[in-house]
Design a protein around this motif. Structure first.
Motif, PDB file in Angstrom:
ATOM      1  N   HIS A   1       0.905  -1.225   0.096  1.00  0.00           N
ATOM      2  CA  HIS A   1      -0.135  -0.011  -0.115  1.00  0.00           C
ATOM      3  C   HIS A   1       0.883   1.155  -0.197  1.00  0.00           C
ATOM      4  CE1 HIS A   1      -3.667  -2.345   0.600  1.00  0.00           C
ATOM      5  NE2 HIS A   1      -2.908  -2.891   1.683  1.00  0.00           N
ATOM      6  N   LEU A   2       2.267   0.909  -0.004  1.00  0.00           N
ATOM      7  CA  LEU A   2       3.081   2.322   0.086  1.00  0.00           C
ATOM      8  C   LEU A   2       3.136   3.181  -1.199  1.00  0.00           C
ATOM      9  CD1 LEU A   2       4.905   2.952   2.229  1.00  0.00           C
ATOM     10  CD2 LEU A   2       6.926   2.241   1.149  1.00  0.00           C
ATOM     11  N   HIS A   3       2.684   4.411  -0.982  1.00  0.00           N
ATOM     12  CA  HIS A   3       2.652   5.403  -1.808  1.00  0.00           C
ATOM     13  C   HIS A   3       3.903   6.513  -1.917  1.00  0.00           C
ATOM     14  CE1 HIS A   3      -1.473   4.159  -2.366  1.00  0.00           C
ATOM     15  NE2 HIS A   3      -1.726   4.720  -3.257  1.00  0.00           N
ATOM     16  N   ILE A   4       4.614   6.570  -0.575  1.00  0.00           N
ATOM     17  CA  ILE A   4       5.533   7.533  -0.407  1.00  0.00           C
ATOM     18  C   ILE A   4       6.804   6.772   0.329  1.00  0.00           C
ATOM     19  CG2 ILE A   4       6.394   9.673   0.715  1.00  0.00           C
ATOM     20  CD1 ILE A   4       3.477  10.857   0.234  1.00  0.00           C
TER      21      ILE A   4
ATOM     22  N   LEU B   1      11.950  -3.411  -5.086  1.00  0.00           N
ATOM     23  CA  LEU B   1      11.071  -1.958  -4.975  1.00  0.00           C
ATOM     24  C   LEU B   1      10.382  -1.829  -6.207  1.00  0.00           C
ATOM     25  CD1 LEU B   1      13.673   0.360  -3.174  1.00  0.00           C
ATOM     26  CD2 LEU B   1      11.625  -1.036  -1.994  1.00  0.00           C
ATOM     27  N   GLY B   2      10.490  -2.250  -7.407  1.00  0.00           N
ATOM     28  CA  GLY B   2       9.673  -1.885  -8.508  1.00  0.00           C
ATOM     29  C   GLY B   2       8.539  -2.939  -8.412  1.00  0.00           C
ATOM     30  N   LYS B   3       8.206  -3.563  -7.420  1.00  0.00           N
ATOM     31  CA  LYS B   3       7.107  -4.449  -7.541  1.00  0.00           C
ATOM     32  C   LYS B   3       6.110  -3.820  -6.451  1.00  0.00           C
ATOM     33  CE  LYS B   3       9.463  -8.846  -8.895  1.00  0.00           C
ATOM     34  NZ  LYS B   3       9.485 -10.347  -8.272  1.00  0.00           N
ATOM     35  N   LEU B   4       6.271  -2.555  -5.730  1.00  0.00           N
ATOM     36  CA  LEU B   4       5.338  -2.109  -4.871  1.00  0.00           C
ATOM     37  C   LEU B   4       4.195  -1.776  -5.848  1.00  0.00           C
ATOM     38  CD1 LEU B   4       7.813   0.472  -3.087  1.00  0.00           C
ATOM     39  CD2 LEU B   4       6.942  -1.778  -2.160  1.00  0.00           C
ATOM     40  N   GLY B   5       3.121  -2.409  -5.333  1.00  0.00           N
ATOM     41  CA  GLY B   5       1.715  -2.354  -5.975  1.00  0.00           C
ATOM     42  C   GLY B   5       1.179  -0.987  -6.143  1.00  0.00           C
ATOM     43  N   ALA B   6       1.097  -0.376  -5.035  1.00  0.00           N
ATOM     44  CA  ALA B   6       0.568   1.235  -5.113  1.00  0.00           C
ATOM     45  C   ALA B   6       1.291   1.990  -6.233  1.00  0.00           C
ATOM     46  CB  ALA B   6       0.617   1.541  -3.685  1.00  0.00           C
TER      47      ALA B   6
ATOM     48  N   ASN C   1       2.312   1.259  -8.972  1.00  0.00           N
ATOM     49  CA  ASN C   1       2.039   0.841 -10.252  1.00  0.00           C
ATOM     50  C   ASN C   1       0.512   0.648 -10.425  1.00  0.00           C
ATOM     51  OD1 ASN C   1       2.323  -0.060 -12.678  1.00  0.00           O
ATOM     52  ND2 ASN C   1       2.746  -2.290 -12.291  1.00  0.00           N
ATOM     53  N   SER C   2      -0.204   1.418  -9.618  1.00  0.00           N
ATOM     54  CA  SER C   2      -1.641   1.631  -9.671  1.00  0.00           C
ATOM     55  C   SER C   2      -2.437   2.901  -9.793  1.00  0.00           C
ATOM     56  CB  SER C   2      -2.313   0.755  -8.578  1.00  0.00           C
ATOM     57  OG  SER C   2      -3.588   0.866  -8.195  1.00  0.00           O
ATOM     58  N   LEU C   3      -3.623   2.798 -10.486  1.00  0.00           N
ATOM     59  CA  LEU C   3      -3.976   4.320 -10.666  1.00  0.00           C
ATOM     60  C   LEU C   3      -4.642   4.674  -9.575  1.00  0.00           C
ATOM     61  CD1 LEU C   3      -5.371   3.757 -14.181  1.00  0.00           C
ATOM     62  CD2 LEU C   3      -3.540   5.124 -13.419  1.00  0.00           C
ATOM     63  N   ILE C   4      -4.837   3.764  -8.291  1.00  0.00           N
ATOM     64  CA  ILE C   4      -5.468   4.418  -7.148  1.00  0.00           C
ATOM     65  C   ILE C   4      -4.658   5.417  -6.302  1.00  0.00           C
ATOM     66  CG2 ILE C   4      -6.291   3.581  -4.864  1.00  0.00           C
ATOM     67  CD1 ILE C   4      -6.535   0.573  -5.772  1.00  0.00           C
ATOM     68  N   SER C   5      -5.203   6.670  -6.276  1.00  0.00           N
ATOM     69  CA  SER C   5      -4.594   7.696  -5.880  1.00  0.00           C
ATOM     70  C   SER C   5      -4.632   7.666  -4.383  1.00  0.00           C
ATOM     71  CB  SER C   5      -5.158   9.013  -6.136  1.00  0.00           C
ATOM     72  OG  SER C   5      -6.722   9.009  -5.674  1.00  0.00           O
ATOM     73  N   TYR C   6      -3.578   8.480  -3.835  1.00  0.00           N
ATOM     74  CA  TYR C   6      -3.310   8.572  -2.285  1.00  0.00           C
ATOM     75  C   TYR C   6      -3.577   9.813  -1.838  1.00  0.00           C
ATOM     76  CZ  TYR C   6      -0.793   8.787   1.991  1.00  0.00           C
ATOM     77  OH  TYR C   6      -0.469   8.995   3.321  1.00  0.00           O
ATOM     78  N   SER C   7      -4.644  10.098  -1.085  1.00  0.00           N
ATOM     79  CA  SER C   7      -4.966  11.348  -0.469  1.00  0.00           C
ATOM     80  C   SER C   7      -4.841  11.385   1.070  1.00  0.00           C
ATOM     81  CB  SER C   7      -6.365  11.972  -0.708  1.00  0.00           C
ATOM     82  OG  SER C   7      -6.457  11.813  -2.276  1.00  0.00           O
ATOM     83  N   PRO C   8      -3.642  11.630   1.553  1.00  0.00           N
ATOM     84  CA  PRO C   8      -3.468  11.414   3.042  1.00  0.00           C
ATOM     85  C   PRO C   8      -4.426  12.231   3.925  1.00  0.00           C
ATOM     86  CG  PRO C   8      -1.823  12.985   2.206  1.00  0.00           C
ATOM     87  CD  PRO C   8      -2.531  12.428   0.949  1.00  0.00           C
TER      88      PRO C   8
ATOM     89  N   LEU D   1      13.735  -2.819 -12.770  1.00  0.00           N
ATOM     90  CA  LEU D   1      12.357  -3.003 -12.403  1.00  0.00           C
ATOM     91  C   LEU D   1      11.726  -1.727 -11.977  1.00  0.00           C
ATOM     92  CD1 LEU D   1      12.210  -6.477 -10.177  1.00  0.00           C
ATOM     93  CD2 LEU D   1      10.905  -5.920 -12.587  1.00  0.00           C
ATOM     94  N   ILE D   2      12.648  -0.833 -11.375  1.00  0.00           N
ATOM     95  CA  ILE D   2      12.154   0.547 -11.103  1.00  0.00           C
ATOM     96  C   ILE D   2      11.077   1.074 -11.962  1.00  0.00           C
ATOM     97  CG2 ILE D   2      12.762   3.001 -10.271  1.00  0.00           C
ATOM     98  CD1 ILE D   2      13.115   1.056  -8.289  1.00  0.00           C
ATOM     99  N   THR D   3      11.411   0.776 -13.268  1.00  0.00           N
ATOM    100  CA  THR D   3      10.681   1.462 -14.353  1.00  0.00           C
ATOM    101  C   THR D   3       9.292   1.091 -14.577  1.00  0.00           C
ATOM    102  OG1 THR D   3      11.497  -0.085 -16.061  1.00  0.00           O
ATOM    103  CG2 THR D   3      12.858   2.015 -15.703  1.00  0.00           C
ATOM    104  N   ASP D   4       9.064  -0.236 -13.812  1.00  0.00           N
ATOM    105  CA  ASP D   4       7.661  -0.781 -14.002  1.00  0.00           C
ATOM    106  C   ASP D   4       6.890   0.175 -12.874  1.00  0.00           C
ATOM    107  OD1 ASP D   4       8.564  -2.525 -15.468  1.00  0.00           O
ATOM    108  OD2 ASP D   4       8.754  -4.159 -13.909  1.00  0.00           O
ATOM    109  N   LEU D   5       7.324   1.122 -12.221  1.00  0.00           N
ATOM    110  CA  LEU D   5       6.470   1.909 -11.236  1.00  0.00           C
ATOM    111  C   LEU D   5       5.503   3.047 -12.140  1.00  0.00           C
ATOM    112  CD1 LEU D   5       8.956   2.318  -8.221  1.00  0.00           C
ATOM    113  CD2 LEU D   5       6.958   0.539  -8.758  1.00  0.00           C
ATOM    114  N   SER D   6       4.706   2.664 -12.986  1.00  0.00           N
ATOM    115  CA  SER D   6       4.180   3.519 -14.075  1.00  0.00           C
ATOM    116  C   SER D   6       3.509   4.558 -13.444  1.00  0.00           C
ATOM    117  CB  SER D   6       3.217   2.811 -14.755  1.00  0.00           C
ATOM    118  OG  SER D   6       2.224   2.014 -13.989  1.00  0.00           O
ATOM    119  N   THR D   7       3.052   4.695 -12.342  1.00  0.00           N
ATOM    120  CA  THR D   7       2.489   5.871 -11.565  1.00  0.00           C
ATOM    121  C   THR D   7       3.101   6.792 -10.695  1.00  0.00           C
ATOM    122  OG1 THR D   7       1.244   4.549  -9.818  1.00  0.00           O
ATOM    123  CG2 THR D   7       0.004   4.591 -11.853  1.00  0.00           C
ATOM    124  N   LEU D   8       4.277   6.264 -10.817  1.00  0.00           N
ATOM    125  CA  LEU D   8       5.071   7.108  -9.775  1.00  0.00           C
ATOM    126  C   LEU D   8       5.479   8.541 -10.279  1.00  0.00           C
ATOM    127  CD1 LEU D   8       7.415   6.610  -7.242  1.00  0.00           C
ATOM    128  CD2 LEU D   8       8.911   6.293  -9.007  1.00  0.00           C
TER     129      LEU D   8
END
Length: 358
Positions: free
Chosen positions: A124-127, A143-148, A150-157, A199-206
């Motif tokens: 769930h890590l966004h930051i 770290l390139g496999k952190l699901g959040a 690579n997901s379009l789910i936004s994070y609003s703290p 694999l860092i390049t897989d973090l498409s929503t970073l």
């Protein structure tokens, strides 16, 4: 105050130690004691709060190890301990027990050792902000496999609004109530080595990637252009080499770039987003880079061909001169030898004629 839900005491001049009497606040979910002058260790009882999910203790003078203080804080979604005086390694249990974490900030402290691979379990890590420590070793490729990231789910703290702090009468002050979407970030400026994991390049929503001030080697991954939502990229002060990948030209969201002080070479891309990067300082310290906005001009293909042909011609002329000298020497040698043979034969003929005359 057994019904207290939020405690905001940030940006004051509070000093001394954090008290140890937290067990009587069962409803407390948010604690912000940042920006003070608090000292000593973090009391382990702070993790006995059953409702605690948001803890910010940054910008104090807290010290000691955190390995025991937070082992029971398993319900946290945000933890910020940056800019204190903690030491030791990042606890491995952080990635094992804090599975709800969306934001982990431990910037500008005295942490050392490697980045534990257990952090890769924080789906769930966004930051992830580990910058300005003394971490070493390589960047875990997982770290390139952190699901959040690579997901379009936004994070609003969660951010306190005026109505939270002062009551519903402040409801109209919407500028304090708007929750801005937090960009997804990875900040790893330390003393890290090795190459940038592919694999860092897989973090498409970073949105932010900061790997500056490390000792990274190798080249910038060719697939970095797949980070289409990246707005900030800082790779400065490393030992990266080879040309800037042309795939970076497709990163149209990129508005902040720093590649200075590496060993990059070749022409700077001159299309799309790179046309907006007019500050030469973001490329300085790469003596083999060329092209605008740098003053160093790149050789055009025709120039290189002309130089190459001239180079070949020069060597050809040198070879021809060497061959001419060789053959001329051979000719002179043969002529001299023929002259010797002719004189020998002439002398022999004279002796024969003299003998017949006698």
């Amino acid at each position: 105050m057994e019904h207290l839900a939020m405690l905001y005491l940030s940006n004051n001049y509070l000093s001394g130690k954090i008290h140890n009497q937290w067990r009587d606040l069962p409803s407390l979910g948010i604690i912000d004691l940042s920006g003070n002058n608090l000292q000593g260790e973090i009391p382990s009882s702070i993790c006995s709060l059953p409702a605690l999910f948001w803890l910010k203790l940054s910008s104090n003078n807290l010290s000691g190890e955190i390995s025991f203080a937070f082992q029971n804080c398993k319900g946290l979604t945000m933890l910020d301990l940056g800019e204190n005086r903690f030491y030791a390694n990042i606890p491995k249990y952080t990635g094992k027990d804090f599975l709800s974490l969306s934001e982990l900030r431990i910037r500008a402290k005295m942490f050392s050792g490697n980045i534990p691979e257990q952090l890769c379990s924080l789906t769930h890590l966004h930051i992830l902000d580990l910058a300005l420590n003394n971490l070493s070793g390589s960047i875990p490729s997982c770290l390139g496999k952190l699901g959040a990231l690579n997901s379009l789910i936004s994070y609003s703290p969660y951010k306190p609004s005026r109505s939270d702090l002062y009551g519903p009468q402040m409801q109209m002050e919407t500028e304090m109530e708007l929750e801005m979407e937090m960009k997804k970030e990875m900040e790893l400026s330390n003393n890290l080595q090795g190459e940038i994991p592919e694999l860092i390049t897989d973090l498409s929503t970073l949105g932010t990637l900061n790997l500056s001030h490390n000792r990274l080697t190798g080249k910038i991954p060719e697939k970095i252009g797949s980070l289409q939502r990246l707005e900030t990229l800082d790779l400065s002060c490393n030992h990266l080499s080879d040309p800037i990948p042309l795939t970076m030209s497709s990163m149209t969201s990129l508005n902040s770039l720093n590649l200075s002080f590496n060993n990059l070479s070749g022409p700077i891309p001159s299309v799309n987003q790179f046309l907006t990067f007019n500050d030469p300082s973001i490329y300085e310290g790469n003596p083999e880079l060329c092209g605008p906005p740098l003053a160093t001009k790149c050789l055009m293909p025709n120039d290189r061909d002309a130089d190459g042909n001239q180079h070949v011609k020069t060597h050809k002329d040198e070879d021809e001169n060497e061959n001419l000298g060789f053959y001329l020497g051979m000719a002179l040698g043969l002529a001299f030898r023929c002259y010797e043979l002719m004189m020998m034969n002439l002398n022999r003929l004279r002796r024969m004629m003299g003998a017949e005359h006698n």
